[in-house]
Write a protein that holds these residues in place. Structure first.
Motif, PDB file in Angstrom:
ATOM      1  N   LYS A 198       0.571  -0.662  -0.003  1.00  0.00           N
ATOM      2  CA  LYS A 198       0.000  -0.188   0.140  1.00  0.00           C
ATOM      3  C   LYS A 198       0.743   1.129   0.116  1.00  0.00           C
ATOM      4  CE  LYS A 198      -3.644  -2.717   2.719  1.00  0.00           C
ATOM      5  NZ  LYS A 198      -3.242  -3.174   3.267  1.00  0.00           N
ATOM      6  N   ASN A 199       2.128   1.187   0.250  1.00  0.00           N
ATOM      7  CA  ASN A 199       3.174   2.547  -0.178  1.00  0.00           C
ATOM      8  C   ASN A 199       4.326   2.281  -0.235  1.00  0.00           C
ATOM      9  OD1 ASN A 199       4.974   1.034   1.481  1.00  0.00           O
ATOM     10  ND2 ASN A 199       3.781   1.049   3.872  1.00  0.00           N
ATOM     11  N   VAL A 247       0.915   1.130  14.049  1.00  0.00           N
ATOM     12  CA  VAL A 247       0.735   0.787  12.904  1.00  0.00           C
ATOM     13  C   VAL A 247      -0.764  -0.786  13.053  1.00  0.00           C
ATOM     14  CG1 VAL A 247       1.432  -1.731  11.388  1.00  0.00           C
ATOM     15  CG2 VAL A 247       3.206  -0.239  12.492  1.00  0.00           C
ATOM     16  N   ILE A 248      -1.480  -0.270  11.436  1.00  0.00           N
ATOM     17  CA  ILE A 248      -3.025  -0.635  11.954  1.00  0.00           C
ATOM     18  C   ILE A 248      -3.236  -1.610  10.320  1.00  0.00           C
ATOM     19  CG2 ILE A 248      -5.552   0.422  11.432  1.00  0.00           C
ATOM     20  CD1 ILE A 248      -4.159   3.240  13.873  1.00  0.00           C
ATOM     21  N   ASN A 249      -3.272  -2.801  10.786  1.00  0.00           N
ATOM     22  CA  ASN A 249      -3.295  -3.515   9.068  1.00  0.00           C
ATOM     23  C   ASN A 249      -2.131  -3.318   8.537  1.00  0.00           C
ATOM     24  OD1 ASN A 249      -6.133  -4.610   9.935  1.00  0.00           O
ATOM     25  ND2 ASN A 249      -7.462  -2.822   9.248  1.00  0.00           N
ATOM     26  N   GLY A 250      -0.854  -3.435   9.555  1.00  0.00           N
ATOM     27  CA  GLY A 250       0.587  -3.440   8.574  1.00  0.00           C
ATOM     28  C   GLY A 250       0.815  -1.819   8.164  1.00  0.00           C
ATOM     29  N   GLN A 251      -0.268  -1.272   8.182  1.00  0.00           N
ATOM     30  CA  GLN A 251      -0.254   0.871   7.498  1.00  0.00           C
ATOM     31  C   GLN A 251       0.317   1.446   8.876  1.00  0.00           C
ATOM     32  OE1 GLN A 251      -3.110   1.540   4.629  1.00  0.00           O
ATOM     33  NE2 GLN A 251      -1.418   2.379   3.710  1.00  0.00           N
ATOM     34  N   PRO A 252       1.652   2.399   9.009  1.00  0.00           N
ATOM     35  CA  PRO A 252       1.991   2.794  10.609  1.00  0.00           C
ATOM     36  C   PRO A 252       0.105   4.426  10.543  1.00  0.00           C
ATOM     37  CG  PRO A 252       3.677   2.690   9.465  1.00  0.00           C
ATOM     38  CD  PRO A 252       2.678   2.346   8.538  1.00  0.00           C
ATOM     39  N   PRO A 287      -4.420   8.501   4.532  1.00  0.00           N
ATOM     40  CA  PRO A 287      -2.595   9.307   4.170  1.00  0.00           C
ATOM     41  C   PRO A 287      -2.672  10.895   5.479  1.00  0.00           C
ATOM     42  CG  PRO A 287      -3.914   9.329   2.179  1.00  0.00           C
ATOM     43  CD  PRO A 287      -4.888   8.074   3.295  1.00  0.00           C
ATOM     44  N   LYS A 288      -1.594  10.740   5.400  1.00  0.00           N
ATOM     45  CA  LYS A 288      -1.236  12.278   6.288  1.00  0.00           C
ATOM     46  C   LYS A 288      -2.259  12.831   7.449  1.00  0.00           C
ATOM     47  CE  LYS A 288       0.177  14.269   2.412  1.00  0.00           C
ATOM     48  NZ  LYS A 288       0.588  15.740   0.587  1.00  0.00           N
ATOM     49  N   GLU A 309       6.901   8.394   2.244  1.00  0.00           N
ATOM     50  CA  GLU A 309       6.631   9.799   2.171  1.00  0.00           C
ATOM     51  C   GLU A 309       5.209   9.208   2.613  1.00  0.00           C
ATOM     52  OE1 GLU A 309       7.867  12.418  -1.195  1.00  0.00           O
ATOM     53  OE2 GLU A 309       6.224  11.252  -2.329  1.00  0.00           O
ATOM     54  N   ALA A 310       4.699   8.083   1.543  1.00  0.00           N
ATOM     55  CA  ALA A 310       3.405   7.423   1.866  1.00  0.00           C
ATOM     56  C   ALA A 310       3.189   7.225   3.002  1.00  0.00           C
ATOM     57  CB  ALA A 310       3.230   6.498   1.165  1.00  0.00           C
ATOM     58  N   GLU A 311       3.926   6.606   4.178  1.00  0.00           N
ATOM     59  CA  GLU A 311       2.961   6.657   5.428  1.00  0.00           C
ATOM     60  C   GLU A 311       3.067   8.195   6.403  1.00  0.00           C
ATOM     61  OE1 GLU A 311       1.255   4.810   5.718  1.00  0.00           O
ATOM     62  OE2 GLU A 311       1.400   2.786   4.655  1.00  0.00           O
TER      63      GLU A 311
END
Ligand code: SF4
Ligand code: FES
Lengths: 220, 256
Positions: A100-101, B73-78, B83-84, B225-227
Protein backbone atom coordinates in the motif's frame (compact mmCIF):
# COMPACT_ATOMS: atom_id res chain seq x y z
CA UNK A 1 42.24 8.42 3.65
CA UNK A 2 40.27 7.20 6.63
CA UNK A 3 37.68 9.89 6.12
CA UNK A 4 36.94 8.59 2.63
CA UNK A 5 36.57 5.05 3.87
CA UNK A 6 34.26 6.20 6.65
CA UNK A 7 32.17 8.30 4.28
CA UNK A 8 31.71 5.41 1.86
CA UNK A 9 30.87 3.08 4.73
CA UNK A 10 28.09 5.29 6.07
CA UNK A 11 24.51 4.52 5.10
CA UNK A 12 24.55 7.32 2.51
CA UNK A 13 28.03 6.32 1.32
CA UNK A 14 26.78 2.82 0.56
CA UNK A 15 23.92 4.29 -1.45
CA UNK A 16 26.38 6.41 -3.36
CA UNK A 17 28.44 3.34 -4.23
CA UNK A 18 25.29 1.59 -5.46
CA UNK A 19 24.39 4.63 -7.54
CA UNK A 20 27.81 5.25 -9.11
CA UNK A 21 28.35 1.58 -9.98
CA UNK A 22 24.73 1.30 -11.11
CA UNK A 23 25.02 4.26 -13.49
CA UNK A 24 28.30 2.85 -14.84
CA UNK A 25 26.59 -0.46 -15.55
CA UNK A 26 23.67 1.36 -17.17
CA UNK A 27 26.15 3.01 -19.56
CA UNK A 28 27.94 -0.28 -20.14
CA UNK A 29 24.67 -1.95 -21.14
CA UNK A 30 24.22 0.66 -23.87
CA UNK A 31 27.61 -0.17 -25.36
CA UNK A 32 26.97 -3.89 -25.03
CA UNK A 33 23.59 -3.53 -26.72
CA UNK A 34 25.03 -1.52 -29.62
CA UNK A 35 27.46 -4.35 -30.16
CA UNK A 36 24.77 -7.03 -30.04
CA UNK A 37 22.54 -5.24 -32.50
CA UNK A 38 25.17 -5.62 -35.23
CA UNK A 39 24.04 -9.26 -35.29
CA UNK A 40 21.08 -8.05 -37.32
CA UNK A 41 23.46 -6.86 -40.02
CA UNK A 42 24.41 -10.46 -40.72
CA UNK A 43 27.35 -12.80 -40.11
CA UNK A 44 30.11 -10.89 -41.84
CA UNK A 45 29.42 -7.57 -40.07
CA UNK A 46 29.11 -9.14 -36.63
CA UNK A 47 32.16 -11.32 -37.07
CA UNK A 48 34.20 -8.33 -38.26
CA UNK A 49 33.09 -6.23 -35.29
CA UNK A 50 34.01 -8.91 -32.76
CA UNK A 51 37.24 -9.61 -34.61
CA UNK A 52 38.23 -5.97 -34.48
CA UNK A 53 37.56 -5.95 -30.75
CA UNK A 54 39.73 -9.03 -30.54
CA UNK A 55 42.58 -7.16 -32.19
CA UNK A 56 42.67 -4.60 -29.37
CA UNK A 57 42.60 -7.27 -26.69
CA UNK A 58 44.97 -5.61 -24.17
CA UNK A 59 42.74 -2.56 -24.10
CA UNK A 60 39.60 -4.68 -23.83
CA UNK A 61 41.16 -6.60 -20.95
CA UNK A 62 41.73 -3.39 -19.00
CA UNK A 63 38.11 -2.41 -19.57
CA UNK A 64 37.02 -5.87 -18.49
CA UNK A 65 38.95 -5.62 -15.23
CA UNK A 66 37.36 -2.23 -14.49
CA UNK A 67 33.96 -3.65 -15.38
CA UNK A 68 34.52 -6.65 -13.14
CA UNK A 69 35.41 -4.34 -10.25
CA UNK A 70 32.26 -2.30 -10.84
CA UNK A 71 30.15 -5.46 -10.86
CA UNK A 72 31.82 -6.77 -7.72
CA UNK A 73 31.32 -3.51 -5.83
CA UNK A 74 27.69 -3.29 -6.94
CA UNK A 75 26.92 -6.88 -6.00
CA UNK A 76 28.89 -6.98 -2.77
CA UNK A 77 27.47 -3.67 -1.60
CA UNK A 78 23.93 -4.64 -2.60
CA UNK A 79 24.05 -7.89 -0.69
CA UNK A 80 25.59 -6.14 2.29
CA UNK A 81 22.85 -3.48 2.31
CA UNK A 82 20.17 -6.13 2.03
CA UNK A 83 21.65 -8.09 4.93
CA UNK A 84 22.15 -5.06 7.18
CA UNK A 85 18.66 -3.83 6.42
CA UNK A 86 17.22 -7.21 7.36
CA UNK A 87 18.94 -6.90 10.73
CA UNK A 88 17.50 -3.40 11.18
CA UNK A 89 14.05 -5.00 11.50
CA UNK A 90 14.48 -8.24 13.46
CA UNK A 91 10.75 -8.79 14.09
CA UNK A 92 8.56 -8.61 11.00
CA UNK A 93 5.00 -7.27 11.02
CA UNK A 94 2.14 -9.72 11.29
CA UNK A 95 0.32 -7.83 8.54
CA UNK A 96 2.53 -6.68 5.69
CA UNK A 97 1.16 -3.42 4.36
CA UNK A 98 4.08 -2.59 2.08
CA UNK A 99 2.03 -3.03 -1.10
CA UNK A 100 0.00 0.00 0.00
CA UNK A 101 2.97 2.35 0.29
CA UNK A 102 5.63 1.26 -2.19
CA UNK A 103 6.07 -0.47 -5.54
CA UNK A 104 6.88 -4.16 -5.82
CA UNK A 105 9.92 -3.43 -8.00
CA UNK A 106 11.44 -1.10 -5.41
CA UNK A 107 11.14 -3.76 -2.72
CA UNK A 108 12.56 -6.66 -4.74
CA UNK A 109 15.89 -5.29 -5.94
CA UNK A 110 17.77 -8.04 -4.09
CA UNK A 111 15.65 -10.70 -5.83
CA UNK A 112 15.83 -9.26 -9.33
CA UNK A 113 19.52 -8.58 -8.71
CA UNK A 114 20.15 -12.18 -7.64
CA UNK A 115 18.51 -13.53 -10.79
CA UNK A 116 20.59 -11.15 -12.90
CA UNK A 117 23.68 -12.40 -11.07
CA UNK A 118 22.83 -16.02 -11.95
CA UNK A 119 22.30 -14.91 -15.53
CA UNK A 120 25.65 -13.12 -15.48
CA UNK A 121 27.50 -16.23 -14.34
CA UNK A 122 25.86 -18.37 -17.04
CA UNK A 123 26.37 -15.65 -19.64
CA UNK A 124 30.06 -15.35 -18.85
CA UNK A 125 30.62 -19.09 -18.79
CA UNK A 126 28.93 -19.52 -22.18
CA UNK A 127 29.37 -16.47 -24.40
CA UNK A 128 32.28 -14.64 -22.85
CA UNK A 129 34.17 -17.86 -22.28
CA UNK A 130 33.60 -19.08 -25.84
CA UNK A 131 34.40 -15.74 -27.46
CA UNK A 132 37.67 -15.50 -25.56
CA UNK A 133 39.00 -18.96 -24.92
CA UNK A 134 37.65 -21.37 -27.52
CA UNK A 135 38.20 -22.31 -31.13
CA UNK A 136 36.24 -19.21 -32.12
CA UNK A 137 39.54 -17.50 -31.70
CA UNK A 138 40.76 -19.09 -34.91
CA UNK A 139 37.55 -19.53 -36.86
CA UNK A 140 36.05 -16.09 -35.99
CA UNK A 141 32.61 -17.61 -36.53
CA UNK A 142 31.06 -15.68 -33.65
CA UNK A 143 27.79 -15.16 -35.45
CA UNK A 144 27.34 -18.84 -36.12
CA UNK A 145 28.12 -19.66 -32.49
CA UNK A 146 25.51 -17.13 -31.28
CA UNK A 147 22.88 -18.43 -33.70
CA UNK A 148 23.60 -21.93 -32.49
CA UNK A 149 23.24 -20.97 -28.82
CA UNK A 150 19.92 -19.25 -29.39
CA UNK A 151 18.51 -22.08 -31.47
CA UNK A 152 18.20 -23.81 -28.11
CA UNK A 153 14.70 -22.88 -27.02
CA UNK A 154 15.40 -23.33 -23.31
CA UNK A 155 18.47 -21.16 -23.38
CA UNK A 156 16.62 -18.46 -25.32
CA UNK A 157 13.65 -18.47 -22.97
CA UNK A 158 15.97 -18.24 -19.98
CA UNK A 159 17.76 -15.35 -21.67
CA UNK A 160 14.51 -13.50 -22.41
CA UNK A 161 13.19 -13.93 -18.86
CA UNK A 162 16.51 -12.67 -17.48
CA UNK A 163 16.29 -9.60 -19.72
CA UNK A 164 12.74 -8.80 -18.56
CA UNK A 165 13.92 -9.07 -14.96
CA UNK A 166 16.87 -6.84 -15.85
CA UNK A 167 14.31 -4.30 -17.05
CA UNK A 168 12.53 -4.46 -13.66
CA UNK A 169 15.83 -3.94 -11.86
CA UNK A 170 16.80 -1.01 -14.07
CA UNK A 171 13.43 0.70 -13.76
CA UNK A 172 13.88 1.20 -10.03
CA UNK A 173 17.65 1.57 -10.18
CA UNK A 174 17.73 4.37 -12.73
CA UNK A 175 15.66 6.93 -10.80
CA UNK A 176 17.03 5.65 -7.51
CA UNK A 177 20.56 6.64 -8.54
CA UNK A 178 19.45 10.19 -9.26
CA UNK A 179 17.64 10.41 -5.92
CA UNK A 180 20.80 9.19 -4.19
CA UNK A 181 22.93 11.86 -5.81
CA UNK A 182 20.39 14.36 -4.53
CA UNK A 183 19.08 15.26 -7.97
CA UNK A 184 15.39 15.23 -7.21
CA UNK A 185 13.47 18.36 -8.04
CA UNK A 186 10.04 19.16 -9.36
CA UNK A 187 11.20 20.01 -12.86
CA UNK A 188 13.52 17.17 -13.71
CA UNK A 189 12.58 14.20 -11.58
CA UNK A 190 9.43 13.23 -13.54
CA UNK A 191 11.66 13.36 -16.62
CA UNK A 192 14.27 11.15 -14.95
CA UNK A 193 11.57 8.63 -14.04
CA UNK A 194 10.17 8.60 -17.57
CA UNK A 195 13.63 8.28 -19.07
CA UNK A 196 14.43 5.42 -16.69
CA UNK A 197 11.25 3.64 -17.71
CA UNK A 198 11.99 4.07 -21.41
CA UNK A 199 15.56 2.93 -20.93
CA UNK A 200 14.45 -0.20 -19.01
CA UNK A 201 11.88 -1.14 -21.64
CA UNK A 202 14.44 -0.53 -24.39
CA UNK A 203 16.99 -2.79 -22.69
CA UNK A 204 14.53 -5.60 -22.04
CA UNK A 205 13.06 -5.47 -25.56
CA UNK A 206 16.26 -4.89 -27.52
CA UNK A 207 18.32 -7.55 -25.73
CA UNK A 208 15.44 -10.04 -26.00
CA UNK A 209 14.99 -9.30 -29.69
CA UNK A 210 18.17 -11.26 -30.46
CA UNK A 211 17.14 -14.67 -29.10
CA UNK A 212 13.66 -14.08 -30.52
CA UNK A 213 15.15 -13.34 -33.96
CA UNK A 214 17.25 -16.48 -33.94
CA UNK A 215 14.35 -18.58 -32.70
CA UNK A 216 12.20 -17.23 -35.52
CA UNK A 217 14.70 -17.74 -38.30
CA UNK A 218 15.57 -21.12 -36.76
CA UNK A 219 19.28 -21.28 -36.08
CA UNK A 220 21.36 -20.03 -38.99
CA UNK B 1 -32.66 6.65 18.58
CA UNK B 2 -29.89 4.26 19.43
CA UNK B 3 -26.62 5.14 17.76
CA UNK B 4 -25.49 2.75 15.09
CA UNK B 5 -22.33 0.96 16.15
CA UNK B 6 -19.85 -1.15 14.24
CA UNK B 7 -18.62 -4.48 15.52
CA UNK B 8 -14.93 -5.22 15.19
CA UNK B 9 -12.46 -7.89 16.07
CA UNK B 10 -9.37 -6.06 17.26
CA UNK B 11 -6.14 -8.06 17.45
CA UNK B 12 -3.69 -6.22 19.69
CA UNK B 13 -0.02 -6.99 20.27
CA UNK B 14 0.47 -7.62 23.99
CA UNK B 15 3.95 -7.87 25.44
CA UNK B 16 4.50 -7.31 29.20
CA UNK B 17 8.09 -6.06 28.88
CA UNK B 18 11.00 -5.67 26.46
CA UNK B 19 12.44 -9.06 27.26
CA UNK B 20 9.22 -11.05 27.40
CA UNK B 21 7.60 -12.82 24.47
CA UNK B 22 4.62 -11.03 22.96
CA UNK B 23 1.55 -12.25 21.13
CA UNK B 24 -1.72 -11.00 19.68
CA UNK B 25 -4.78 -10.94 21.91
CA UNK B 26 -8.30 -10.73 20.46
CA UNK B 27 -10.79 -8.13 21.64
CA UNK B 28 -14.35 -7.90 20.37
CA UNK B 29 -15.80 -4.42 20.50
CA UNK B 30 -18.88 -2.57 19.41
CA UNK B 31 -17.89 1.02 18.79
CA UNK B 32 -19.38 4.25 17.49
CA UNK B 33 -18.13 5.19 14.00
CA UNK B 34 -17.64 8.72 15.33
CA UNK B 35 -15.10 7.71 17.94
CA UNK B 36 -11.41 7.96 17.20
CA UNK B 37 -9.10 4.98 17.01
CA UNK B 38 -7.51 5.85 20.36
CA UNK B 39 -10.95 6.28 21.95
CA UNK B 40 -11.75 2.79 20.72
CA UNK B 41 -8.64 1.53 22.54
CA UNK B 42 -9.70 3.57 25.59
CA UNK B 43 -13.02 1.75 25.56
CA UNK B 44 -11.30 -1.61 25.43
CA UNK B 45 -9.12 -0.50 28.35
CA UNK B 46 -12.10 0.66 30.43
CA UNK B 47 -13.54 -2.74 29.93
CA UNK B 48 -10.30 -4.48 30.88
CA UNK B 49 -9.94 -2.35 33.99
CA UNK B 50 -13.49 -3.16 35.05
CA UNK B 51 -12.52 -6.81 34.85
CA UNK B 52 -9.33 -6.07 36.80
CA UNK B 53 -7.18 -6.94 33.84
CA UNK B 54 -4.03 -5.13 32.67
CA UNK B 55 -5.02 -2.40 30.17
CA UNK B 56 -3.32 -2.13 26.78
CA UNK B 57 -0.30 0.18 27.00
CA UNK B 58 -0.15 2.75 24.19
CA UNK B 59 1.13 6.29 23.95
CA UNK B 60 -0.75 9.49 23.20
CA UNK B 61 -0.58 13.07 24.24
CA UNK B 62 -2.09 15.82 22.11
CA UNK B 63 -4.58 13.64 20.24
CA UNK B 64 -4.61 16.17 17.44
CA UNK B 65 -1.66 15.19 15.28
CA UNK B 66 0.95 17.50 16.76
CA UNK B 67 3.07 15.67 19.29
CA UNK B 68 3.96 12.51 17.38
CA UNK B 69 3.67 10.05 20.27
CA UNK B 70 0.71 7.98 19.14
CA UNK B 71 2.12 5.89 16.29
CA UNK B 72 0.64 2.42 15.83
CA UNK B 73 0.76 0.05 12.91
CA UNK B 74 -2.84 -0.63 11.92
CA UNK B 75 -3.45 -3.44 9.42
CA UNK B 76 0.17 -3.19 8.31
CA UNK B 77 0.22 0.58 7.84
CA UNK B 78 1.78 3.06 10.28
CA UNK B 79 -0.96 5.46 11.43
CA UNK B 80 -3.53 3.34 9.63
CA UNK B 81 -5.04 3.37 6.14
CA UNK B 82 -5.74 7.10 5.70
CA UNK B 83 -2.85 9.16 4.31
CA UNK B 84 -1.41 12.24 6.05
CA UNK B 85 -2.94 11.76 9.48
CA UNK B 86 -1.59 10.47 12.78
CA UNK B 87 -3.17 7.51 14.59
CA UNK B 88 -5.02 9.89 16.94
CA UNK B 89 -6.72 11.53 13.93
CA UNK B 90 -8.01 8.24 12.55
CA UNK B 91 -11.70 7.62 13.04
CA UNK B 92 -13.60 4.38 13.29
CA UNK B 93 -15.85 5.37 10.39
CA UNK B 94 -12.98 4.24 8.19
CA UNK B 95 -13.64 0.65 9.21
CA UNK B 96 -16.55 -1.54 8.21
CA UNK B 97 -18.80 -3.59 10.45
CA UNK B 98 -17.25 -7.03 10.88
CA UNK B 99 -13.69 -5.95 10.06
CA UNK B 100 -10.67 -7.49 11.73
CA UNK B 101 -8.18 -4.83 12.81
CA UNK B 102 -4.56 -5.73 13.55
CA UNK B 103 -2.76 -3.35 15.90
CA UNK B 104 1.02 -3.69 16.18
CA UNK B 105 3.80 -1.56 17.61
CA UNK B 106 6.35 0.13 15.33
CA UNK B 107 8.96 -2.49 14.51
CA UNK B 108 12.67 -1.75 14.21
CA UNK B 109 15.85 -2.81 15.92
CA UNK B 110 16.27 0.81 16.98
CA UNK B 111 12.69 0.89 18.36
CA UNK B 112 12.53 -1.80 21.02
CA UNK B 113 9.10 -2.65 22.39
CA UNK B 114 8.86 -1.44 25.99
CA UNK B 115 5.36 -2.66 26.68
CA UNK B 116 2.50 -3.70 24.40
CA UNK B 117 2.29 -0.97 21.76
CA UNK B 118 4.84 1.40 23.31
CA UNK B 119 8.27 1.46 21.72
CA UNK B 120 11.50 3.14 22.76
CA UNK B 121 11.84 6.04 20.33
CA UNK B 122 14.58 7.95 22.12
CA UNK B 123 16.90 7.12 19.22
CA UNK B 124 15.23 9.96 17.32
CA UNK B 125 16.06 12.31 20.22
CA UNK B 126 19.68 11.15 20.16
CA UNK B 127 19.85 12.06 16.45
CA UNK B 128 18.49 15.54 17.25
CA UNK B 129 20.99 15.90 20.10
CA UNK B 130 23.76 15.17 17.59
CA UNK B 131 23.03 18.33 15.60
CA UNK B 132 19.36 19.12 15.05
CA UNK B 133 19.62 22.57 16.62
CA UNK B 134 21.47 25.86 16.32
CA UNK B 135 23.88 26.87 19.07
CA UNK B 136 23.36 30.62 19.01
CA UNK B 137 20.66 32.51 20.82
CA UNK B 138 18.34 33.83 18.14
CA UNK B 139 16.75 36.40 20.42
CA UNK B 140 13.13 37.41 20.06
CA UNK B 141 11.13 37.07 16.85
CA UNK B 142 12.80 39.22 14.17
CA UNK B 143 10.87 41.51 11.85
CA UNK B 144 9.49 39.55 8.93
CA UNK B 145 11.69 41.37 6.44
CA UNK B 146 14.84 41.43 8.58
CA UNK B 147 16.14 38.08 7.35
CA UNK B 148 16.88 38.06 3.61
CA UNK B 149 15.24 34.86 2.40
CA UNK B 150 12.76 34.09 -0.34
CA UNK B 151 9.21 32.97 0.30
CA UNK B 152 9.85 29.77 -1.67
CA UNK B 153 12.82 28.84 0.45
CA UNK B 154 11.13 29.54 3.76
CA UNK B 155 8.09 27.54 2.62
CA UNK B 156 10.21 24.49 1.84
CA UNK B 157 11.95 24.87 5.20
CA UNK B 158 8.59 25.13 6.97
CA UNK B 159 7.29 22.05 5.16
CA UNK B 160 10.31 20.12 6.42
CA UNK B 161 9.78 21.55 9.91
CA UNK B 162 6.30 20.02 9.96
CA UNK B 163 7.87 16.68 10.92
CA UNK B 164 6.50 15.65 14.32
CA UNK B 165 9.17 13.03 14.98
CA UNK B 166 6.64 10.21 15.18
CA UNK B 167 8.88 7.57 13.61
CA UNK B 168 6.26 6.29 11.16
CA UNK B 169 8.81 6.62 8.38
CA UNK B 170 11.05 4.13 10.19
CA UNK B 171 8.08 1.85 10.83
CA UNK B 172 6.97 1.96 7.18
CA UNK B 173 10.38 1.44 5.63
CA UNK B 174 11.26 -2.15 4.79
CA UNK B 175 14.80 -1.28 5.88
CA UNK B 176 13.71 0.50 9.10
CA UNK B 177 15.62 3.53 7.86
CA UNK B 178 15.24 6.90 9.58
CA UNK B 179 16.26 8.87 6.50
CA UNK B 180 13.00 10.80 6.09
CA UNK B 181 13.07 12.00 9.69
CA UNK B 182 16.75 12.97 9.55
CA UNK B 183 16.33 14.60 6.15
CA UNK B 184 13.47 16.75 7.43
CA UNK B 185 15.50 17.88 10.43
CA UNK B 186 18.61 18.58 8.35
CA UNK B 187 16.62 20.37 5.64
CA UNK B 188 14.72 22.76 7.88
CA UNK B 189 18.01 24.19 9.15
CA UNK B 190 20.12 23.85 6.01
CA UNK B 191 17.61 26.00 4.12
CA UNK B 192 17.57 28.89 6.56
CA UNK B 193 20.28 31.49 7.27
CA UNK B 194 20.35 30.60 10.98
CA UNK B 195 21.39 27.06 10.16
CA UNK B 196 24.44 27.93 8.07
CA UNK B 197 27.31 28.07 10.63
CA UNK B 198 26.80 24.45 11.72
CA UNK B 199 25.52 23.15 8.39
CA UNK B 200 28.43 20.82 7.61
CA UNK B 201 28.97 19.49 11.08
CA UNK B 202 25.25 19.00 11.60
CA UNK B 203 24.64 16.66 8.70
CA UNK B 204 27.79 14.66 9.37
CA UNK B 205 27.01 14.15 13.05
CA UNK B 206 23.33 13.39 12.60
CA UNK B 207 23.99 10.77 9.92
CA UNK B 208 26.73 9.24 12.07
CA UNK B 209 24.43 8.82 15.07
CA UNK B 210 21.61 7.56 12.85
CA UNK B 211 23.92 4.82 11.56
CA UNK B 212 25.24 3.95 15.01
CA UNK B 213 21.76 3.46 16.42
CA UNK B 214 21.05 0.60 14.03
CA UNK B 215 18.56 2.20 11.67
CA UNK B 216 18.75 0.62 8.21
CA UNK B 217 19.92 2.19 4.96
CA UNK B 218 17.50 3.88 2.60
CA UNK B 219 16.88 2.03 -0.67
CA UNK B 220 14.51 4.60 -2.15
CA UNK B 221 11.24 2.66 -1.91
CA UNK B 222 9.52 5.90 -0.79
CA UNK B 223 7.24 4.03 1.63
CA UNK B 224 8.14 6.68 4.23
CA UNK B 225 6.64 9.52 2.23
CA UNK B 226 3.45 7.54 1.62
CA UNK B 227 2.94 6.87 5.34
CA UNK B 228 4.21 10.15 6.84
CA UNK B 229 1.36 11.89 8.70
CA UNK B 230 2.81 15.27 7.71
CA UNK B 231 3.47 14.43 4.06
CA UNK B 232 7.21 15.08 4.36
CA UNK B 233 8.60 14.72 0.82
CA UNK B 234 11.43 12.37 -0.17
CA UNK B 235 12.95 15.41 -1.87
CA UNK B 236 14.26 16.11 1.61
CA UNK B 237 16.13 12.79 1.45
CA UNK B 238 17.66 13.90 -1.84
CA UNK B 239 18.70 17.13 -0.10
CA UNK B 240 20.14 15.16 2.83
CA UNK B 241 22.20 13.03 0.43
CA UNK B 242 23.45 16.16 -1.30
CA UNK B 243 24.27 17.88 2.00
CA UNK B 244 26.10 14.81 3.27
CA UNK B 245 28.09 14.22 0.09
CA UNK B 246 29.09 17.90 -0.16
CA UNK B 247 29.93 18.10 3.55
CA UNK B 248 32.22 15.11 3.28
CA UNK B 249 33.87 16.28 0.09
CA UNK B 250 34.30 19.92 1.05
CA UNK B 251 34.94 20.00 4.76
CA UNK B 252 38.51 20.02 5.96
CA UNK B 253 37.68 17.94 9.00
CA UNK B 254 39.10 14.43 8.52
CA UNK B 255 37.70 13.21 11.86
CA UNK B 256 34.03 13.53 10.89
S1 SF4 C 1 9.20 12.40 8.62
FE1 SF4 C 1 6.99 12.08 8.86
S2 SF4 C 1 6.85 9.91 9.45
FE2 SF4 C 1 8.97 10.51 9.80
S3 SF4 C 1 9.09 11.18 11.93
FE3 SF4 C 1 8.66 13.02 10.71
S4 SF4 C 1 6.43 13.21 10.69
FE4 SF4 C 1 6.88 11.12 11.38
S1 FES D 1 -1.38 11.97 20.14
FE1 FES D 1 -0.15 13.66 19.49
S2 FES D 1 0.09 13.21 17.37
FE2 FES D 1 -1.27 11.67 18.00
Amino acid sequence: MNWLFRSLNSSIGKKVIMAITGISLILFLLVHLANNLTLFAGPSTFNTVVKSLDSIKPFIRVIEVILALIFIFHIFNGVRLWYENKIARPTPYAVNGSSKNSTLLSRTMIHTGSIIFIFLVIHLSTFWNAFNFSDLHRTHSYYEFTADMFSNVYYSIFYIIAMIILGFHLNHGFQSAFQTFGWNNNKYFPLVKALGFLYSVLMAVAFSSIPIYFLLIGGN
Amino acid sequence: MAEKKINLLVKVWRQPSTTSVGSFVDYKISVSPDSSFLEMLDEINNDLEKKNLEPIAFESDCREGICGTCGLVINGQPHGPIPKIATCQLHMRNFKDGDTVWVEPFRAKAFQVMKDLIVERSGLDKIIAAGGYISVNTGSIPDANAIPISKERSSIAMDAAACIGCGACVAACKNASAMLFVSAKVSQLALLPQGQPERTRRVQNMVKVMDELGFGSCSNTYACEAECPKGISVKNIARLNREFILANVKSDNIEA
